[in-house]
Design a protein around this motif. Structure first.
Motif, PDB file in Angstrom:
ATOM      1  N   ALA A 144       0.817  -1.217   0.000  1.00  0.00           N
ATOM      2  CA  ALA A 144       0.000   0.000   0.000  1.00  0.00           C
ATOM      3  C   ALA A 144       0.849   1.265   0.000  1.00  0.00           C
ATOM      4  O   ALA A 144       0.457   2.281  -0.595  1.00  0.00           O
ATOM      5  CB  ALA A 144      -0.924  -0.010   1.218  1.00  0.00           C
ATOM      6  N   ALA A 145       1.995   1.226   0.654  1.00  0.00           N
ATOM      7  CA  ALA A 145       2.849   2.422   0.712  1.00  0.00           C
ATOM      8  C   ALA A 145       3.386   2.772  -0.669  1.00  0.00           C
ATOM      9  O   ALA A 145       3.358   3.936  -1.088  1.00  0.00           O
ATOM     10  CB  ALA A 145       4.000   2.196   1.683  1.00  0.00           C
ATOM     11  N   TYR A 146       3.869   1.756  -1.392  1.00  0.00           N
ATOM     12  CA  TYR A 146       4.370   1.999  -2.740  1.00  0.00           C
ATOM     13  C   TYR A 146       3.269   2.532  -3.646  1.00  0.00           C
ATOM     14  O   TYR A 146       3.455   3.501  -4.390  1.00  0.00           O
ATOM     15  CB  TYR A 146       4.953   0.711  -3.335  1.00  0.00           C
ATOM     16  N   LYS A 147       2.100   1.896  -3.625  1.00  0.00           N
ATOM     17  CA  LYS A 147       1.008   2.278  -4.509  1.00  0.00           C
ATOM     18  C   LYS A 147       0.552   3.714  -4.243  1.00  0.00           C
ATOM     19  O   LYS A 147       0.266   4.469  -5.179  1.00  0.00           O
ATOM     20  CB  LYS A 147      -0.150   1.294  -4.359  1.00  0.00           C
ATOM     21  N   LEU A 148       0.513   4.109  -2.982  1.00  0.00           N
ATOM     22  CA  LEU A 148       0.129   5.484  -2.644  1.00  0.00           C
ATOM     23  C   LEU A 148       1.165   6.484  -3.172  1.00  0.00           C
ATOM     24  O   LEU A 148       0.811   7.511  -3.766  1.00  0.00           O
ATOM     25  CB  LEU A 148      -0.007   5.628  -1.127  1.00  0.00           C
ATOM     26  N   CYS A 149       2.440   6.158  -2.975  1.00  0.00           N
ATOM     27  CA  CYS A 149       3.512   7.044  -3.449  1.00  0.00           C
ATOM     28  C   CYS A 149       3.523   7.122  -4.973  1.00  0.00           C
ATOM     29  O   CYS A 149       3.702   8.201  -5.554  1.00  0.00           O
ATOM     30  CB  CYS A 149       4.868   6.557  -2.930  1.00  0.00           C
ATOM     31  N   LYS A 192       2.861   9.886 -10.206  1.00  0.00           N
ATOM     32  CA  LYS A 192       2.333   9.979 -11.567  1.00  0.00           C
ATOM     33  C   LYS A 192       1.509  11.255 -11.760  1.00  0.00           C
ATOM     34  O   LYS A 192       1.509  11.847 -12.840  1.00  0.00           O
ATOM     35  CB  LYS A 192       1.477   8.752 -11.887  1.00  0.00           C
ATOM     36  N   ALA A 193       0.819  11.687 -10.714  1.00  0.00           N
ATOM     37  CA  ALA A 193       0.016  12.912 -10.789  1.00  0.00           C
ATOM     38  C   ALA A 193       0.849  14.153 -10.499  1.00  0.00           C
ATOM     39  O   ALA A 193       0.360  15.273 -10.644  1.00  0.00           O
ATOM     40  CB  ALA A 193      -1.142  12.831  -9.804  1.00  0.00           C
ATOM     41  N   GLN A 194       2.120  13.936 -10.089  1.00  0.00           N
ATOM     42  CA  GLN A 194       3.006  15.025  -9.684  1.00  0.00           C
ATOM     43  C   GLN A 194       2.331  15.899  -8.625  1.00  0.00           C
ATOM     44  O   GLN A 194       2.314  17.128  -8.697  1.00  0.00           O
ATOM     45  CB  GLN A 194       3.450  15.845 -10.893  1.00  0.00           C
ATOM     46  N   GLN A 195       1.778  15.214  -7.623  1.00  0.00           N
ATOM     47  CA  GLN A 195       1.117  15.846  -6.493  1.00  0.00           C
ATOM     48  C   GLN A 195       1.778  15.373  -5.205  1.00  0.00           C
ATOM     49  O   GLN A 195       2.340  14.273  -5.152  1.00  0.00           O
ATOM     50  CB  GLN A 195      -0.373  15.481  -6.472  1.00  0.00           C
ATOM     51  N   PRO A 196       1.715  16.182  -4.134  1.00  0.00           N
ATOM     52  CA  PRO A 196       2.289  15.750  -2.860  1.00  0.00           C
ATOM     53  C   PRO A 196       1.627  14.473  -2.345  1.00  0.00           C
ATOM     54  O   PRO A 196       0.464  14.199  -2.631  1.00  0.00           O
ATOM     55  CB  PRO A 196       2.001  16.932  -1.918  1.00  0.00           C
ATOM     56  N   ALA A 244       9.071   2.280  -2.229  1.00  0.00           N
ATOM     57  CA  ALA A 244       8.218   3.427  -1.907  1.00  0.00           C
ATOM     58  C   ALA A 244       9.072   4.665  -1.637  1.00  0.00           C
ATOM     59  O   ALA A 244       8.732   5.780  -2.052  1.00  0.00           O
ATOM     60  CB  ALA A 244       7.346   3.105  -0.696  1.00  0.00           C
ATOM     61  N   LEU A 245      10.208   4.482  -0.957  1.00  0.00           N
ATOM     62  CA  LEU A 245      11.070   5.618  -0.644  1.00  0.00           C
ATOM     63  C   LEU A 245      11.677   6.224  -1.903  1.00  0.00           C
ATOM     64  O   LEU A 245      11.770   7.450  -2.026  1.00  0.00           O
ATOM     65  CB  LEU A 245      12.178   5.183   0.322  1.00  0.00           C
TER      66      LEU A 245
END
Length: 245
Positions: free
Chosen positions: A28-33, A38-42, A71-72
């Motif tokens: 889940a951490a990777y997918k959220l990051c 991809k959206a270039q959003q925080p 994820a990092l």
């Protein structure tokens, strides 16, 4: 200012899948990051904390997607992500993860001059980490899939330093002009780039090293590394799932 990813890497990222391979599909951490990248959003830090808490033990550094990024690594290259990077590191995110220095999250932050991210990461380095950083910067490593050198690239050939002339794509040879004026053509595979560090990153790394109490010999070795960013060259080629981009 932070440096944007080169077009070749941007395209590679667009080709990469959002999730992880096989058993890693639920990281889940990777997918959220990755979604934020991809959206270039925080990255939503509260959601990231919850995602990290949901991970099975020992999975925070899983390499995911076609690019095999953690994820990092993704967080380091996402806009305004300093707090997210801090959360990942404090929960076991390994900034040294990678086949070589420049593949690691810290190497990526240096390459793309993620200044605020670097401040967070460098604060977390221990003494062994500082030496790993220095030796990584000092080692000349040619990027995988590299096709040649640009005019005036500073290079090393058999221990000698010179400047490359444009590589010949047919003969696969590059003429090198040495400091004494002599010149000779070499197989491009014999030539390595002179180790460099981007100017914006150099400033942050040097100040952080000084603040952390690095000794004079560390600082002297670091100061010998030239300013530049060979790895951001448009000559660099990246393979994703067997596709040259």
């Amino acid at each position: 200012l932070d440096q944007e990813l080169p077009p070749s890497l941007e395209k590679a990222c667009q080709l990469s899948t959002m999730g992880c391979a096989s058993s890693k599909a639920d990281n889940a951490a990777y997918k959220l990051c990755w979604k934020a990248y991809k959206a270039q959003q925080p990255i939503d830090v509260e959601k990231l904390k919850a995602a990290v808490a949901s991970l099975p033990a020992g999975t925070i550094n899983e390499k995911c997607g076609d690019l095999d990024w953690t994820a990092l690594k993704v967080a380091c290259l996402t806009p305004d992500c300093e707090e997210a990077v801090d959360v990942l590191i404090k929960n076991g995110g390994n900034m040294r993860e990678g086949k070589q220095f420049w593949d690691s999250p810290l190497g990526g932050a240096i390459q793309f001059q993620k200044r605020e991210v670097l401040k967070v990461m460098l604060t977390a380095l221990d003494e062994d980490g500082w030496m790993w950083l220095l030796t990584g910067l000092e080692k000349p490593i040619k990027p995988a899939g590299f096709g040649g050198f640009a005019e005036e690239d500073k290079v090393i050939v058999k221990g000698r330093i010179g400047k490359a002339k444009t590589s010949d794509e047919i003969t696969k040879k590059t003429e090198v002009i040495f400091e004494d004026g002599a010149s000779e053509a070499y197989d491009t595979k014999e030539i390595m780039p002179v180790p460099t560090i981007p100017a914006g990153s150099r400033e942050i790394v040097r100040q952080s090293a000084s603040d952390s109490g690095q000794k004079a010999d560390w600082m002297e070795r670091f100061d010998k590394i030239e300013i530049g960013n060979f790895r951001a060259s448009q000559k660099m080629q990246i393979k994703v799932s067997g596709v040259q981009v």
